[in-house]
Scaffold this motif. Structure first.
Motif, PDB file in Angstrom:
ATOM      1  N   GLN A 223      19.219  -5.129 151.857  1.00  0.00           N
ATOM      2  CA  GLN A 223      19.590  -5.758 153.121  1.00  0.00           C
ATOM      3  C   GLN A 223      18.650  -6.898 153.520  1.00  0.00           C
ATOM      4  O   GLN A 223      18.954  -7.631 154.466  1.00  0.00           O
ATOM      5  N   ASN A 224      17.526  -7.037 152.842  1.00  0.00           N
ATOM      6  CA  ASN A 224      16.566  -8.081 153.213  1.00  0.00           C
ATOM      7  C   ASN A 224      15.721  -8.440 151.992  1.00  0.00           C
ATOM      8  O   ASN A 224      15.839  -7.821 150.930  1.00  0.00           O
TER       9      ASN A 224
ATOM     10  N   GLN B 248      13.061  -7.557 146.715  1.00  0.00           N
ATOM     11  CA  GLN B 248      11.858  -7.612 145.902  1.00  0.00           C
ATOM     12  C   GLN B 248      11.514  -6.244 145.332  1.00  0.00           C
ATOM     13  O   GLN B 248      11.063  -6.127 144.187  1.00  0.00           O
ATOM     14  N   LEU B 249      11.754  -5.192 146.113  1.00  0.00           N
ATOM     15  CA  LEU B 249      11.492  -3.839 145.648  1.00  0.00           C
ATOM     16  C   LEU B 249      12.332  -3.516 144.419  1.00  0.00           C
ATOM     17  O   LEU B 249      11.842  -2.942 143.443  1.00  0.00           O
ATOM     18  N   LEU B 250      13.607  -3.897 144.455  1.00  0.00           N
ATOM     19  CA  LEU B 250      14.478  -3.649 143.314  1.00  0.00           C
ATOM     20  C   LEU B 250      14.118  -4.544 142.127  1.00  0.00           C
ATOM     21  O   LEU B 250      14.087  -4.094 140.979  1.00  0.00           O
TER      22      LEU B 250
ATOM     23  N   SER C  69      11.288  -5.807 141.320  1.00  0.00           N
ATOM     24  CA  SER C  69      10.022  -5.413 140.704  1.00  0.00           C
ATOM     25  C   SER C  69      10.154  -4.148 139.870  1.00  0.00           C
ATOM     26  O   SER C  69       9.284  -3.837 139.052  1.00  0.00           O
ATOM     27  N   GLY C  70      11.241  -3.415 140.083  1.00  0.00           N
ATOM     28  CA  GLY C  70      11.443  -2.157 139.384  1.00  0.00           C
ATOM     29  C   GLY C  70      10.740  -0.976 140.021  1.00  0.00           C
ATOM     30  O   GLY C  70      10.806   0.140 139.516  1.00  0.00           O
ATOM     31  N   ARG C  71      10.067  -1.189 141.150  1.00  0.00           N
ATOM     32  CA  ARG C  71       9.381  -0.075 141.807  1.00  0.00           C
ATOM     33  C   ARG C  71      10.360   0.897 142.449  1.00  0.00           C
ATOM     34  O   ARG C  71       9.998   2.027 142.780  1.00  0.00           O
ATOM     35  N   ALA C  72      11.566   0.479 142.648  1.00  0.00           N
ATOM     36  CA  ALA C  72      12.628   1.367 143.141  1.00  0.00           C
ATOM     37  C   ALA C  72      13.898   1.062 142.361  1.00  0.00           C
ATOM     38  O   ALA C  72      14.138  -0.085 141.968  1.00  0.00           O
ATOM     39  N   GLY C  73      14.688   2.086 142.150  1.00  0.00           N
ATOM     40  CA  GLY C  73      15.945   1.898 141.440  1.00  0.00           C
ATOM     41  C   GLY C  73      17.113   1.658 142.351  1.00  0.00           C
ATOM     42  O   GLY C  73      18.116   1.052 141.951  1.00  0.00           O
TER      43      GLY C  73
END
Length: 487
Positions: free
Chosen positions: A136-137, A142-144, A146-150
């Motif tokens: 949503q932002n 960026q979290l997705l 970077s791969g830190r979250a799926g």
């Protein structure tokens, strides 16, 4: 027709791109192959193929390790209770949860199933819905990236729908499945009915779902051979990947790269329907927390999957104690469950050399099924996993993601997996599903009621193989199913 192991070699010349594709020949698949009777190599057990066929320990396990296996089994079967409780080693359930024990979903260490009817006629105890929304932002994007979250969890209900809750709270809601029957005509005139599911959520307790919520149904997969799959080298799995289909065989399997919470970096995904977990320890810790609301040193959230929108959930007492490493299940407990999961051995194949089975194996290869359901691997030398070390195994999976087409798509990405990609599930033990679990429901959501239906749901990269099976004479199709039931 010979059984082949798919292998791609790419060479880049100084002035031009040259692609060389080679296949490593294996013995004639109309004959038994060395080691084929022992799917798990030396770990394979030879006990009866009965209701306990998936619950046996590695046959090559030392006597000393048998105790750890039994302790892990005890924790796997443990019934958790809400905190506070006099049984402090077993409290901390929830506050929201899907099951009170690992064994409740993985009954007899086997395959889960969809409910026979919607609530309240039946309860989907070995199946649940994953929930997520598109980013949503910029921070979420960026979290997705970077791969830190799926995934980005649904803001009110979190990463999965928990339909049960401790006293004083309400479960989040109830999964609703509606099936529509469609008919597929086989070349010999046989009519096969397939049931197309549609998923929704009823009786929501904490307000509406986000309007962009993506739902993904998941049944509990069987537990056998997981440690052997972890012992396959990443290089051997990556060697089978061909994301650009450079060999032009229509198969473009690729790896999922997922976040390893122990190493703090991206790693090869191996476990879960979309290969969303890199290791058994991470898979186990995630299930403790997401499925039962049990905190561990690996996933310390004492409130499980409760979100900031569920205030009453967040204030419930927890079972964290110093004796359990300031969690509800200690590091030692999780590692015992990991050890148990790692050493659930595949059963031997007594019928591997019967003529009808060998005929079906030929059909399996001629249909192209082995392009994704890779028959065999050799595991690495692993001092830390002596039972799984240096074994030839026959799991019938490449552990890669494949686009399975629109009909099977959940339209919910997970790390690098798209909404239509699924990890190739292992086939070892698949013929014992009825014996162990009393049903023959297959695929990620159990929509297929038998093996033929499961094949007919294949699309995308598997479309050609599916169409080949549709055209088979009755005798060859029957032999194919007989072969699968022998695994």
């Amino acid at each position: 027709m010979i059984c082949t192991r798919r292998s791609t070699t790419i060479s880049i010349a100084m002035t031009a791109l040259a692609i060389a594709v080679s296949a490593t020949a294996a013995p004639d698949c109309s004959q038994p192959q060395p080691g084929e009777a022992l799917p798990g190599g030396s770990t394979t057990h030879h006990k009866q193929r009965n209701i306990n066929a998936f619950s046996q320990s590695s046959a090559n396990m030392s006597f000393e390790n048998e105790l750890n296996f039994k302790l892990g089994n005890g924790i796997f079967k443990k019934i958790w209770v809400p905190a506070p409780s006099s049984t402090t080693a077993s409290d901390g359930l929830g506050p929201l949860y899907n099951a009170r024990a690992c064994q409740r979903c993985h009954l007899k260490d086997g395959r889960g199933h969809p409910p026979e009817a919607n609530w309240p006629e039946d309860n989907a105890v070995s199946m649940f819905l994953r929930l997520s929304i598109p980013p949503q932002n910029d921070a979420q994007r960026q979290l997705l990236e970077s791969g830190r979250a799926g995934v980005i969890p649904e803001p009110t209900y979190g990463g999965q729908l928990q339909d049960l809750a401790i006293n004083g709270l309400s479960g989040e809601g109830r999964m609703v499945i509606n099936y529509t029957e469609t008919t597929v005509s086989l070349a010999d005139g046989t009519q096969v009915s397939l049931r197309q599911p549609e998923y929704s959520v009823a009786s929501l307790s904490y307000g509406p779902l986000h309007p962009q919520t993506m739902l993904s149904p998941r049944i509990a997969p069987p537990m056998i051979g997981l440690g052997l799959l972890e012992a396959v080298t990443a290089a051997d799995i990556e060697a089978l990947s061909d994301p650009e289909d450079l060999d032009n065989d229509g198969i473009s399997g690729r790896t999922n790269r997922v976040w390893n919470s122990l190493t703090g970096q991206l790693d090869l995904g191996r476990f879960g329907w979309k290969a969303g977990n890199p290791t058994l320890i991470q898979q186990a810790a995630g299930a403790f927390n997401g499925d039962m609301g049990i905190s561990t040193p690996f996933v310390p959230a004492a409130a499980g999957d409760c979100t900031t929108q569920q205030a009453d959930c967040l204030i419930q007492p927890n079972g964290n104690t110093a004796q359990q490493d300031n969690a509800e299940a200690s590091e030692a407990m999780v590692k015992l469950v990991e050890f148990y999961s790692r050493n659930l051995a595949p059963p031997a194949r007594p019928d591997f050399d019967k003529p009808e089975v060998l005929k079906g194996k030929m059909v399996f290869h001629q249909s192209g099924c082995a392009a994704c359901h890779q028959p065999t691997f050799s595991t690495a030398t692993r001092i830390d996993m002596p039972e799984q070390s240096d074994q030839q195994i026959w799991p019938y999976t490449d552990l890669l993601l494949h686009d399975m087409g629109k009909a099977l798509a959940d339209n919910r990405p997970e790390f690098m997996a798209s909404g239509s990609e699924w990890r190739t599930p292992p086939l070892w033990g698949i013929g014992l599903t009825q014996t162990v679990n009393g049903h023959t429901y297959f695929l990620h959501d159990g929509r297929a009621r038998n093996l033929l239906e499961a094949i007919l749901w294949h699309g995308g990269e598997a479309q050609t193989s599916r169409d080949h099976v549709i055209k088979l004479p009755v005798a060859e199709r029957t032999a194919l199913i007989t072969f699968l039931e022998s695994l």
